[in-house]
Structure formats: structure tokens, C-alpha cells
Enzyme design. Structure first.
Site, PDB file in Angstrom:
ATOM      1  N   ASP A 244      41.952   7.413  21.065  1.00 23.55           N
ATOM      2  CA  ASP A 244      42.291   8.628  21.796  1.00 23.55           C
ATOM      3  C   ASP A 244      41.448   8.757  23.069  1.00 23.55           C
ATOM      4  O   ASP A 244      40.261   8.412  23.069  1.00 23.55           O
ATOM      5  CB  ASP A 244      42.016   9.836  20.883  1.00 23.55           C
ATOM      6  CG  ASP A 244      42.382  11.154  21.530  1.00 23.55           C
ATOM      7  OD1 ASP A 244      43.557  11.305  21.900  1.00 23.55           O
ATOM      8  OD2 ASP A 244      41.495  12.017  21.657  1.00 23.55           O
ATOM      9  N   GLU A 274      44.986   5.227  24.466  1.00 19.85           N
ATOM     10  CA  GLU A 274      45.677   6.260  25.228  1.00 19.85           C
ATOM     11  C   GLU A 274      44.949   6.472  26.540  1.00 19.85           C
ATOM     12  O   GLU A 274      43.901   7.107  26.583  1.00 19.85           O
ATOM     13  CB  GLU A 274      45.708   7.586  24.446  1.00 19.85           C
ATOM     14  CG  GLU A 274      46.420   8.682  25.217  1.00 19.85           C
ATOM     15  CD  GLU A 274      45.790  10.062  25.077  1.00 19.85           C
ATOM     16  OE1 GLU A 274      46.434  11.034  25.453  1.00 19.85           O
ATOM     17  OE2 GLU A 274      44.631  10.169  24.618  1.00 19.85           O
TER      18      GLU A 274
END
Ligand code: CA
Length: 500
Positions: A244, A274
Site C-alpha cells: 500500500d 500501489e
């Protein structure tokens, strides 16, 4: 070639598909792990080969989607933040779900939040100054003492699995001064401490995203997060991770984290990051900085889908792959249509309109390049509303497995109607397909599927067209598509041909 790239090659030969198994608005009822376990056989049957599961550790409360991470070691096991389970269930239920997925040859990737922590147990005092949110390198005051939420003792867990306790000096920034009740972005001041290098340059320096920002340059932090990565991969028998918010993390931390975890595990360990940015150059530079140790989501392709769905017939489909990662780095790209952040009402809202979703999924699932990721919300629905796309996605997944093989040719040659063909291969009988996408009127496209298909009768499988077509002796055929729709043509099974 790196070891994990070999594994990826194997997946791509099997036409693997990842599924993001959550959406933002799932109910806070602790049932997702049970549902996932019960769903494992079905997922296998429809062609899902890997599942990206949400952050599975304790957040700020049972209703936390998982990105407000409190304790990485509490996988729904300890009474902390008012709950034993997470939003998705208990550790026991999670492990049962993973075992069932593995029984069905489905890999499991955990969502790893290592940029920030939230829900501290107590406040601490430290020196800090507020910075300009639009330019994080710009202090708004001289340093002064603040009282910040950076003390993490984990009283419900104690020292089990890890005795590490977090203090203000393990963070580089925080969001609130409890002493005066003011919120902002506070940069923590201490000798040698600074916003990290190796992060995105938006807002001057984009190290800080939210909550208390972990200082990924602190040696104790690096050691602890590496230890956690190895621990959680072993405890849950993970096959990989979705990292993340890497745009806000020191790229050299990410690189060493993956090499450390992989070398300790002594096995393949997949990773996708990400990095939420449309700018292709930034993504390409990032891949270089991390020595190509992980895949990235194709944010540019998502935005192209979004824009096409907004513009409709005004969109020039010839540009659909322009500026996308998948075109330049097909083996390092996870393609997707939407996710838990882009869905309506969420932080990066840019949800692809329903009318275009079948076309977007057809492209990511049927083209040769990229590792496609199917979004839970597009398959099962969002906010309790069933998805209208499930049937079409089932069809496309089936076409991916059986027909999307062999040589590919793109026909991105008309603003309103584009197509691609896969010519099939010897290993997959009757494989080969023709895809046509329209954002305008009804149209058609002359495409060549290869002389090996000459004389075959093909039909359309998404329900867009009812006629059959016969492939010409030279492999050419004119493939029609209805206006604003997608059409997927494959060889009609022999038994059905005789019946009609
Ligand atoms: Ca950060």
C-alpha cells in the site's frame, strides 16, 4: 532472470487472474474470511488464480477497512481497539480461508500497510513544526513541543510475536497536536530526522500521507518491519503482498524489504505496489529505483478507462493504451478497471461508468499483456447492491482460459471502434478470439485470425450479437459490434454448429 519473474512467467502461461477480494463498503460483520473460504472452489472454477486480501490486522476499530493500521501482529487474535476480530473476521477464520484457497491452487497476497500507523495507545511529547500541506518542505513555524499520538504499547497483545513498542522517534510526521487540539501536518524534529528521500515529489515531498507517518529510515523500524514481513508471510503461508501507498515510502526501504523477505523465505514471493500516479515516467523511474523487484498497478490504464467511460463517443479509442504501463512493461504490470479507492465515494473516486465496464474487462482479460486484477465490487457488487457485470465477467474469464492464447494483433485504427485478435495455439484446442469494442455507433472491423481458422464458424459469447460468421480462406473476417458495446467472437463448438 529473477526467480519470482520465472514464477510470473508460469502464471502468465496459465492466463492467471488476480481478484481483489473486498470493496470499501463491506459490512462490519466479521464474515469476509468465512465467505472467502466458502467461495474458494467457485473462485477456482471461474479461473481466479490469486486473491488479494484486505489488510488483515487490527486497525482503529472493527469497522476499519484496514488502512488505519494499529497493530500489524494482531490478525484478529487479541482484544484491542474494542474488538478481537477485524472487520473481516478472526485470525483462525483467516487461516482457514487461506488453507482452503491453497487447496484450490489459489495464491494469497496480503495488503501490507507500512507507511503509517493509527490509533496509538497514548500521547508522547516531542519537538515538531507544522508544514504547508501543499509544500511539505515549507515549515509554518519554528519547532515547538507538541503532544502527539505516537505511543504504541499494544496492551492487549503484550510481547507476543514481537516486543517492539513504537515511540515518536519511529515516526517522521503526525496529524494532531493534542496539547492545543489543532490538526495539521506536523514534521517531527530530531537529530538526523527529515522527510524521506525516495518518495513522490508531489506537494514538495509526499512522504506524509495520513495518521502518524512511519520513519522508514530509522534502523529499528527497518528491522522491525522486515521481521514482521517474514513473520506474517510464514504464519499465513502467504504467496505475496500488495504494498500500500508506496508513493509515500522510501523506495530503498521497499526494495530491501522485498529482497530480505524473499531471501529469508527462500521461495517465490510475489509483490505488486500501489503507486497512484497517472504519470508513466514516474512509474517507470520507480521501477528502476526498486530494481524491478515488484509489479505496479496500471493507474494510467484505469484513468483511460474512466475517461473513455465519461467521454463516450467523443473518446478516441485509438489512444486507449497511450501512457499506460502495460504497453511499456507488460510483464511488470497489474491491469485493473476499478478498486476500493476509485469506487464511488472513495478517496480517489474515478469509477468507470457501467456501460463501459464490459469493454474494459474484455480488454484486460483478453489481451496478452499484463496480469489482470478483478475487483470484488465489479463481480459481487458494492454497498450491498449486486453487480450487473458478473455474468459478463464469468464469460470473459472463461474466454481468457480457453481462447485467449497465441499470437496477438491490435487493430486500434478507428476512433470509435477498435479490436484485437488472438490467433490461438496448438496447446489449447479451438483457441483464438476476436474482440471488438465500440464507443460510438454499431460498427465492424476486418481482422485476420490466421489461416488455421479458415472455414470455421464463429459466434459471439457476451450476448451482444446473435449471428454467426464464417472465417474466410485467408483468415480474414469482418467482426461486427453493436453501438457502445463490446463483442467477443470465438469458434462455435462443433456440436452447437450441427444443432443450428
Ligand atoms: Ca511516508
Amino acid at each position: 532472470m529473477k526467480k519470482y519473474q520465472k514464477l510470473k512467467k508460469l502464471w502468465s502461461m496459465k492466463n492467471g487472474v488476480m481478484m481483489q477480494y473486498f470493496e470499501w463498503n463491506l459490512p462490519d460483520d466479521g464474515t469476509l474470511w468465512k465467505q472467502l473460504k466458502d467461495d474458494a472452489r467457485h473462485l477456482h472454477d471461474i479461473g481466479i488464480t490469486a486473491v488479494w486480501i484486505p489488510p488483515a490486522y487490527k486497525g482503529t476499530g472493527s469497522n476499519d477497512v484496514g488502512y488505519g493500521t494499529y497493530d500489524l501482529y494482531d490478525l484478529g487474535e487479541f482484544d484491542q481497539k474494542g474488538t478481537v476480530r477485524t472487520k473481516y473476521g478472526t485470525r483462525q477464520e483467516l487461516q482457514e480461508a487461506i488453507a482452503e484457497l491453497h487447496r484450490h491452487d489459489i495464491c494469497v497476497y496480503l495488503d501490507a500497510v507500512m507507511n503509517h500507523k493509527a490509533g496509538a495507545d497514548r500521547t508522547e511529547k516531542c519537538m515538531a513544526y507544522p508544514v504547508d500541506p501543499d509544500n511539505r518542505d515549507q515549515p509554518l513555524a519554528e519547532p515547538y513541543e507538541i503532544e502527539c499520538w505516537t505511543g504504541f504499547d499494544f496492551p492487549g497483545r503484550g510481547d507476543k510475536y514481537s516486543s517492539f513498542k513504537w515511540h515518536w522517534y519511529h515516526f517522521s510526521g503526525t496529524d494532531r497536536n493534542e496539547a492545543d487540539g489543532k490538526n495539521g501536518i506536523y514534521q517531527i524534529v530530531s537529530e538526523g530526522k527529515a522527510w524521506s528521500i525516495g518518495v513522490d515529489t508531489e506537494n514538495g515531498n509526499y512522504d506524509y500521507l495520513m495518521h502518524s507517518d512511519i520513519d522508514l529510515n530509522h534502523p529499528e523500524v527497518i528491522a522491525e518491519l522486515n521481521r514482521w514481513g517474514i513473520w506474517v508471510a510464514r504464519e499465513l503461508e502467504l504467496d505475496g503482498m500488495r504494498l500500500d501507498a508506496i508513493k509515500h515510502m522510501n523506495d530503498q526501504f521497499v526494495r530491501q524489504f522485498l529482497t530480505t523477505v524473499r531471501s529469508e523465505l527462500k521461495r517465490d514471493f510475489y509483490a505488486v505496489g500501489e503507486y497512484w500516479k497517472e504519470d508513466l515516467t514516474a512509474l517507470e523511474e520507480y521501477l528502476g529505483h526498486v530494481d524491478y523487484e515488484l509489479d505496479l498497478f496500471d493507474v494510467g490504464l484505469h484513468y483511460n478507462f474512466f475517461q473513455a467511460s465519461q467521454a463516450g463517443r467523443e473518446y478516441d479509442l485509438r489512444t486507449l493504451l497511450d501512457g499506460t504501463l502495460v504497453r511499456n512493461h507488460p510483464t511488470l504490470t497489474v491491469t485493473f478497471v476499478d478498486n476500493h479507492d476509485s469506487q464511488k465515494g472513495c478517496s480517489l473516486e474515478s469509477q468507470v461508468e457501467d456501460w463501459f465496464k464490459p469493454s474494459a474487462y474484455a480488454l484486460v482479460l483478453l489481451m496478452r499483456e499484463g496480469y489482470p486484477c478483478l475487483f470484488y465490487g465489479d463481480y459481487y457488487g458494492m454497498d450491498g447492491t449486486p453487480s450487473p457485470h458478473r455474468g459478463t465477467i464469468d464469460t470473459l474469464l472463461n474466454v481468457r482460459r480457453h481462447y485467449a492464447h497465441g499470437e496477438q494483433e491490435l487493430y486500434f485504427d478507428h476512433p470509435s471502434t477498435i479490436g484485437l485478435v488472438r490467433r490461438g495455439d496448438d496447446k489449447h484446442p479451438d483457441s483464438g478470439l476476436a474482440l471488438v469494442i465500440s464507443v460510438g455507433d454499431e460498427g465492424d472491423k476486418l481482422m485476420n485470425v490466421g489461416t488455421q481458422h479458415a472455414g470455421e464458424v464463429w459466434h459471439e459469447v457476451t450476448g451482444n450479437r446473435s449471428e454467426t460468421l464464417t472465417i474466410g480462406p485467408d483468415g480474414n473476417c469482418v467482426f461486427p459490434v453493436s453501438g457502445g458495446k463490446t463483442a467477443v467472437w470465438v469458434k462455435k463448438p462443433e456440436e452447437e454448429q450441427q444443432a443450428t
